[in-house]
Design a protein around this motif. Structure first.
Motif, PDB file in Angstrom:
ATOM      1  N   GLU A  37     -13.220   2.822   1.427  1.00 36.72           N
ATOM      2  CA  GLU A  37     -12.832   2.749   2.840  1.00 36.72           C
ATOM      3  C   GLU A  37     -13.260   3.982   3.627  1.00 36.72           C
ATOM      4  O   GLU A  37     -13.291   3.950   4.853  1.00 36.72           O
ATOM      5  CB  GLU A  37     -11.313   2.575   2.952  1.00 36.72           C
ATOM      6  N   GLY A  62      -1.751  -7.468  -3.550  1.00 36.87           N
ATOM      7  CA  GLY A  62      -2.147  -6.817  -2.314  1.00 36.87           C
ATOM      8  C   GLY A  62      -3.112  -5.678  -2.550  1.00 36.87           C
ATOM      9  O   GLY A  62      -4.076  -5.491  -1.788  1.00 36.87           O
ATOM     10  N   LEU A  63      -2.904  -4.899  -3.620  1.00 36.46           N
ATOM     11  CA  LEU A  63      -3.791  -3.774  -3.923  1.00 36.46           C
ATOM     12  C   LEU A  63      -5.164  -4.275  -4.342  1.00 36.46           C
ATOM     13  O   LEU A  63      -6.205  -3.708  -3.948  1.00 36.46           O
ATOM     14  CB  LEU A  63      -3.158  -2.915  -5.029  1.00 36.46           C
ATOM     15  N   ALA A  80       0.835  -1.204   0.000  1.00 40.11           N
ATOM     16  CA  ALA A  80       0.000   0.000   0.000  1.00 40.11           C
ATOM     17  C   ALA A  80       0.868   1.253   0.000  1.00 40.11           C
ATOM     18  O   ALA A  80       0.672   2.172  -0.787  1.00 40.11           O
ATOM     19  CB  ALA A  80      -0.939  -0.011   1.210  1.00 40.11           C
ATOM     20  N   GLN A 100      -6.511  -7.154  -3.458  1.00 43.05           N
ATOM     21  CA  GLN A 100      -7.165  -7.726  -2.282  1.00 43.05           C
ATOM     22  C   GLN A 100      -7.742  -6.633  -1.404  1.00 43.05           C
ATOM     23  O   GLN A 100      -8.824  -6.795  -0.820  1.00 43.05           O
ATOM     24  CB  GLN A 100      -6.155  -8.559  -1.492  1.00 43.05           C
ATOM     25  N   ARG A 101      -7.044  -5.510  -1.337  1.00 43.48           N
ATOM     26  CA  ARG A 101      -7.566  -4.376  -0.565  1.00 43.48           C
ATOM     27  C   ARG A 101      -8.865  -3.868  -1.172  1.00 43.48           C
ATOM     28  O   ARG A 101      -9.797  -3.475  -0.458  1.00 43.48           O
ATOM     29  CB  ARG A 101      -6.509  -3.281  -0.532  1.00 43.48           C
ATOM     30  N   ILE A 112     -10.327   2.478  -3.920  1.00 45.32           N
ATOM     31  CA  ILE A 112     -10.195   1.815  -2.616  1.00 45.32           C
ATOM     32  C   ILE A 112     -10.423   2.817  -1.491  1.00 45.32           C
ATOM     33  O   ILE A 112     -11.162   2.544  -0.517  1.00 45.32           O
ATOM     34  CB  ILE A 112      -8.814   1.156  -2.498  1.00 45.32           C
ATOM     35  N   ASP A 163     -11.569  -6.332  -0.215  1.00 44.48           N
ATOM     36  CA  ASP A 163     -11.948  -6.128   1.186  1.00 44.48           C
ATOM     37  C   ASP A 163     -12.861  -4.913   1.328  1.00 44.48           C
ATOM     38  O   ASP A 163     -13.831  -4.918   2.109  1.00 44.48           O
ATOM     39  CB  ASP A 163     -10.701  -5.949   2.048  1.00 44.48           C
ATOM     40  N   GLY A 164     -12.549  -3.849   0.582  1.00 38.76           N
ATOM     41  CA  GLY A 164     -13.395  -2.645   0.633  1.00 38.76           C
ATOM     42  C   GLY A 164     -14.788  -2.916   0.103  1.00 38.76           C
ATOM     43  O   GLY A 164     -15.778  -2.405   0.643  1.00 38.76           O
TER      44      GLY A 164
END
Length: 916
Positions: free
Chosen positions: A140, A163-164, A98, A166-167, A136, A170-171
Motif C-alpha cells: 500500500e 478481512g486481512l 485492521a 482481502q486487504r 500489506i 486488494d493491495g
C-alpha cells in the motif's frame, strides 16, 4: 492454497493423474509460506532486518508470560488456558479488523496483548498476522517499488477470505496483479443420497465397507469425509484398520518377499488424524524427561515406571525386552502402586534376573547423573538471561539412550525428527523453570497433528470437510453430519467482545450457518455420487438429521424424520461390512467366524509324570485349582499347571483380590487371639486387627494415601458389621484360624489352609471359608460339584483323622458391606441360624434333596474325588461349566468363551453350559 494439508493432497492427486509427471511451473504455494517468502525477499532487497516467524510454542509462551505478569490467576494450568484463549481471540481480531477499536477490548486483554508483542519483538520474532500486515503495508505504500511479484495469483480451496487477507488481495490488485478464484466444475451427476444408521460405529463400518466396494468396482480416488474427524480419529482408525486393513499388512506385500498382500488389505490415508504426543517414541521422551526432572527418590505411579521398563526407546529396550517384561510382571505381583527410581534400582539388584538386564542396570545405577542432566540448562548464545532447556533435554534423552533402535524414515523415526524440531523451537523462548518448559513442550506435542495412516496417493482418503472441499473424486461419502454439529456451534471466546463478534462471520450463529452452507455445497460436488450419513443415536440422546442434508439430498424430510422415530421404516443404505468375514481370509472355521477356529481338545499331562525321580508331584493351588477345575478344566490347567497369568496393573486403590486379602488378614487377626476361648472379641479390638492386616500386607506401599485411608475405614466398618452377625449365632466356640494341613491323593500332594474352624456343642467341627463376594451353598447340590473348597476340606480332614470328632457343618461366610451372611448347613439344629440351615429341617435345596447329613456328605465326597481324579489325570478341555470362571485370572483372551457365545447367539447356533 489456504494450508499445507490441502496443498499436499492436491499435488498428490496431480501426480497420480499425470502418470508421475510433476508440474513445476507455476508453483503451488501455501498462503502463509508465500507471504513469508515474499516479505523476506523484499526485506533483503531493501536492506531491512528480517524477523523470524514465531511458531505456535513461542506465541503461546509469550502470551502465558504476559498473563502471568499482568493480573493472571496464580494457578499455572489456569494461566495456560487463559493465555491460549486470549491468543486465539487476538488472532481472530487481527484477521477481521485492521485496527480493532480499543474500546471494545478488556483492559487486561490490552495489557496482555502489548506485553506479548513486546516479548516477541525482543526475541526478534513476529506473529503470522504481523508478517501479513507488514507485506500489506509494503504494497500500500507508494515509497516502495515492489519487484519480483507474479503477474497472476489463482486462489484454490478458500471457502472464506478474512478481512486481512482481502486487504492483501486488494493491495496486489493495486499493483496490477490479476487475482482469480479457481472454479472447479461440479462432478455430481445425481443428487446426493442420505443414509441413517443406528450409531456412529455402524456408520463408520458402513462407510469403510462401501469404500471397499467402490475400490473393487474400479474407482481409485475415494473420499470418506468425516465431520469432526480429529476428535474421532481413534474410532476411525480402529474401525478402518479392522475393515480395510492395517498399514503393516499392506506393506507386507510391498517388498519382494513371498508373502502376499492379505485379501482384505486396502491402504487408506488419514492425514492429521493423530497427534505427535500419541506416538510412542514421543510420549516416551516426555515420560523420560518428566521422570528425570522429578529426581531419583520421587515416587512414581506404577503405570509410569511400567512404561519406563517396557519402552523400546531407551538403551537396551529392544534387546532386553523379554527380561524387562518378566521383571515388570514380578513388580506387578508385588503390587506396590508407587516406587521411586531408587526403589526400582533396589528391586532390580535383588531380582533373580539382574544379570540378564545389563543396560537397565547401567541406567538405574546412573540415576544422579540422569536426573541432573534434565535441569542442567545453560544460557543461549548472546542472551545470558534465557536458559537453554532444549539442550539440557536433548542431553538427558541421549543419556537414556533415546530414541533407541528406530529406523530412519519409519513413522517412529519421523515422529522423533518432529520432536527434536520442537525442541529446537524451544530454544527461542524464555522460561526460567525446566518444569514449565516441559509442560509447554507436552502441550504442543498434544496439538501437533501428524499423518496416522497411508499417504496422499492411497486410494481411500479420510479427510476433514475443509480438506475435501474443492477436490474431485470418483466417489465420496460424508459421515457424521447431524443436527447437533452440521452446522456446529458458533465460535465462543470470552475475549471476543459482543460488538466484534457481529463482524466475525463464524462467531455468530448466522455466520456459522452461512459458512457451513458453502462447505456443504462444495462437498455435494465432490464426486458423481455422494453419500451423506449420520447416526441416529449419540450416547444416551437421539440425533436428528441436519437440515442441510434434508434440503439437498435425494430423500424426503418425512422419510428421514420417520426413520429417526422408526428405524425399520427406511433402508439404512449400504449394509455394514458383514462381520468382517471377507477381511480375514487368513483365518477360518468356527462356523464362519473370521477370528475363531474350532479345534479338538487335547488332554494335558497327568500329575503322575510331573514330578522328578524322588519328587512327589503336588497339586498346585489345591483348593483354588479345584474351584477352577469345577468351572473350566482348561482354565485350571493354564492357571496352575502352566502358570499362565495376566497380572493386573496396581492402582491407587485396592482391587477386589487385594481387598479380599486384607479382609482375610483382618479377620485372622481379630479372631486369632480368641481361638480356644469362649465368646467373641470386643469391638475395641477391631482397629488393632485392621492395622495389623494393613501392615502385614504392605498397604502403605501398595496404595495411595487416599486409598490407604479409605481401605482402613472400610475394613473397620466391615468387621463391626460381621461381629454383629456372629453375635446372633449360638452353640459354638472358635477352635482355630488359618489352619494348615498336608494331604496326599492319587500319589499327589495337597496343601490346604482353612480360614476358620469352630467347635460345635456336639463336639464336631464347623469349617468356615470367608468370601468377599456373594456366596451360594446350593452349588453343592449340582451334579458337577460347584464351590468345592469347603467340601474338599471336609473330605480330606475326615480321611486324615478317621477317628476324630468329624465334621458337623460347612459354612460359606459372605463378608460384604451391608450384606454379611452365612450360607451353608449344620447337622446340629442348635448351631443353626444367621444363614446356616439345619439338616433334616426346613425346605432349603440341600435339605430337600439329600435329607440328612450322611447322604450330603457322600455326595460331596463323590464330587471331590471326581474333580481330583480329573486334575491328577490332566483333564484340560475347554468346557465352561460356570460363567464366573471367565473373569478369573484374566484368562478370557485365551479361553474366548464370551466371544464364541456372542457369535453363536448371533448366527442361530446353539451352545449351552459345558459346550466347547
Amino acid at each position: 492454497m489456504p494450508n499445507q494439508r490441502i496443498r499436499d493432497r492436491c499435488l498428490a492427486c496431480e501426480v497420480g493423474e499425470s502418470g508421475g509427471a510433476v508440474r513445476v511451473t507455476p508453483p503451488i504455494h501455501v498462503l502463509s509460506q508465500w507471504v513469508t517468502d515474499t516479505l523476506r525477499r523484499l526485506a533483503l532487497l531493501e536492506g531491512e532486518p528480517v524477523l523470524a516467524r514465531a511458531g505456535l510454542l513461542a506465541m503461546n509462551i509469550a502470551w502465558y508470560e504476559a498473563v502471568a505478569a499482568h493480573g493472571g490467576p496464580p494457578d499455572r494450568a489456569q494461566r495456560q488456558v487463559l493465555a491460549r484463549r486470549a491468543r486465539a481471540a487476538d488472532r481472530e481480531l487481527r484477521h477481521w479488523f485492521a485496527e480493532p477499536q480499543s474500546a471494545w477490548l478488556d483492559a487486561d486483554f490490552r495489557r496482555w496483548r502489548a506485553a506479548a508483542a513486546e516479548s516477541l519483538a525482543q526475541a526478534g520474532q513476529a506473529t503470522p498476522e504481523d508478517w501479513l500486515l507488514r507485506l500489506i503495508r509494503w504494497l500500500e505504500s507508494s515509497e516502495h517499488e515492489v519487484a519480483g511479484l507474479p503477474a497472476q495469483v489463482v486462489l484454490h480451496g478458500f471457502l472464506e477470505v478474512t478481512g486481512l487477507e482481502q486487504r492483501l488481495l486488494d493491495g496486489l490488485q493495486a499493483r496490477g496483479i490479476t487475482i482469480e478464484h479457481e472454479s472447479v466444475e461440479s462432478s455430481a451427476t445425481a443428487a446426493p443420497v442420505a443414509r441413517a444408521f443406528d450409531d456412529l460405529q455402524a456408520e463408520l463400518r458402513a462407510a469403510a465397507g462401501w469404500a471397499r466396494e467402490q475400490h473393487a468396482a474400479g474407482r481409485r480416488h475415494i473420499a470418506i469425509v468425516v465431520n469432526e474427524r480429529d476428535m474421532l480419529a481413534a474410532e476411525v482408525r480402529q474401525t478402518f484398520d479392522r475393515i480395510l486393513g492395517r498399514e503393516d499388512e499392506v506393506r507386507a506385500g510391498a517388498d519382494s518377499s513371498p508373502r502376499e498382500i492379505p485379501a482384505h488389505a486396502l491402504s487408506y490415508h488419514l492425514p492429521g488424524g493423530g497427534r505427535l504426543a500419541e506416538q510412542t517414541v514421543v510420549s516416551d521422551a516426555l515420560l523420560l524427561l518428566g521422570i528425570s526432572l522429578g529426581g531419583a527418590r520421587r515416587p512414581l505411579a506404577f503405570p509410569r515406571f511400567s512404561r519406563l521398563l517396557l519402552s523400546p526407546h531407551t538403551a537396551g529396550g529392544s534387546a532386553e525386552r523379554h527380561g524387562r517384561a518378566l521383571f515388570e510382571q514380578q513388580l506387578r505381583r508385588d503390587g506396590h502402586y508407587r516406587r521411586s527410581l531408587h526403589d526400582l534400582a533396589h528391586a532390580l539388584r535383588h531380582a533373580s534376573r539382574e544379570g540378564e538386564l545389563p543396560e537397565l542396570q547401567r541406567l538405574l545405577s546412573d540415576l544422579p547423573a540422569l536426573t541432573a542432566l534434565a535441569s542442567a540448562a545453560g544460557t543461549t548464545a548472546g542472551d545470558p538471561v534465557s536458559t537453554d532447556h532444549a539442550g539440557a533435554f536433548l542431553d538427558c534423552l541421549k543419556a537414556w539412550g533415546w530414541p533407541g533402535e528406530v529406523a530412519a524414515g519409519s513413522r517412529a523415526g519421523e515422529a522423533a525428527v518432529r520432536f527434536v524440531a520442537l525442541l529446537e523451537e524451544l530454544r527461542a523462548v524464555r522460561l526460567p523453570k525446566a518444569s514449565e518448559a516441559l509442560g509447554w513442550l507436552d502441550q504442543i506435542c498434544r496439538e501437533t497433528a501428524i499423518t496416522e495412516r497411508g499417504g496422499p496417493l492411497s486410494p481411500v482418503q479420510v479427510l476433514s470437510p475443509e480438506e475435501a472441499a474443492g477436490g474431485r473424486f470418483d466417489a465420496a461419502w460424508v459421515a457424521n453430519v447431524h443436527a447437533d454439529n452440521w452446522p456446529g456451534h458458533p465460535m465462543a471466546n470470552p475475549w471476543l467482545p459482543a460488538s466484534a463478534t457481529e463482524h466475525i462471520p463464524r462467531a455468530s450463529a448466522a455466520g456459522e450457518l452461512a459458512y457451513v452452507r458453502r462447505l456443504h455445497a462444495a462437498l455435494g460436488e465432490l464426486a458423481p455420487h455422494v453419500v451423506f450419513s449420520w447416526g441416529r443415536q449419540g450416547g444416551d440422546a437421539p440425533r436428528l438429521p441436519s437440515p442441510l442434508v434434508l434440503d439437498t439430498c435425494a430423500v424426503s424430510a418425512e422419510e428421514v424424520t420417520d426413520a429417526v422415530a422408526n428405524p425399520s421404516s427406511v433402508s439404512a443404505g449400504p449394509a455394514p461390512w458383514p462381520e468382517y468375514a471377507a477381511a480375514a481370509k487368513v483365518l477360518s472355521g468356527y462356523a464362519g467366524h473370521p477370528f475363531l477356529e474350532a479345534v479338538e481338545d487335547e488332554p494335558g499331562r497327568g500329575l503322575a509324570g510331573a514330578g522328578g525321580v524322588d519328587e512327589v508331584p503336588r497339586i498346585p493351588g489345591s483348593a483354588r485349582m479345584l474351584q477352577y477345575q469345577s468351572a473350566c478344566p482348561l482354565a485350571a490347567y493354564l492357571a496352575f499347571r502352566l502358570q499362565v497369568a495376566f497380572e493386573p496393573m496396581p492402582g491407587p486403590f485396592a482391587d477386589a483380590a487385594y481387598r479380599g486379602q486384607l479382609m482375610h488378614g483382618a479377620l485372622e487377626a481379630l479372631f486369632g487371639e480368641q481361638a480356644g476361648r469362649p465368646g467373641l472379641p470386643a469391638d475395641s479390638k477391631i482397629g488393632d486387627a485392621v492395622d495389623q492386616a494393613l501392615g502385614r500386607f504392605d498397604a502403605m506401599q501398595r496404595l495411595s494415601r487416599a486409598g490407604f485411608a479409605a481401605e482402613r475405614q472400610r475394613l473397620c466398618r466391615l468387621l463391626a458389621e460381621w461381629l454383629d452377625l456372629e453375635r446372633r449365632r449360638a452353640g459354638f466356640t472358635i477352635e482355630a484360624v488359618e489352619v494348615q494341613h498336608e494331604f496326599s491323593y492319587g500319589g499327589a500332594g495337597l496343601r490346604t489352609r482353612l480360614d476358620r474352624v469352630d467347635r460345635l456343642d456336639d463336639g464336631r467341627l464347623l469349617i468356615i471359608d470367608y468370601k468377599s463376594g456373594a456366596v451360594d451353598s446350593k452349588r453343592w447340590a449340582d451334579e458337577r460339584l460347584g464351590e468345592p473348597q469347603l467340601p474338599l476340606y471336609a473330605v480330606l480332614l475326615e480321611r486324615a483323622e478317621p477317628n476324630g470328632s468329624g465334621v458337623g457343618g460347612l459354612a460359606l461366610a459372605s463378608v460384604r458391606a451391608g450384606a454379611c451372611t452365612f450360607s451353608g448347613v449344620v447337622d446340629d439344629a442348635a448351631a443353626a441360624g444367621a444363614g446356616l440351615a439345619p439338616m433334616g429341617q426346613g425346605r432349603s435345596l440341600l435339605v430337600t434333596r439329600f435329607g440328612d447329613w450322611d447322604t450330603l456328605r457322600a455326595h460331596l465326597e463323590s464330587g471331590i474325588t471326581g474333580l481330583l481324579d480329573e486334575i491328577v489325570a490332566g483333564r484340560a478341555e475347554n468346557c465352561l461349566y460356570d460363567e464366573r470362571a471367565i473373569g478369573w485370572a484374566g484368562l478370557e483372551p485365551v479361553l474366548r468363551h464370551a466371544e464364541g457365545a456372542a457369535w453363536r447367539s448371533g448366527h442361530g447356533e446353539s451352545g449351552g453350559t459345558g459346550d466347547d
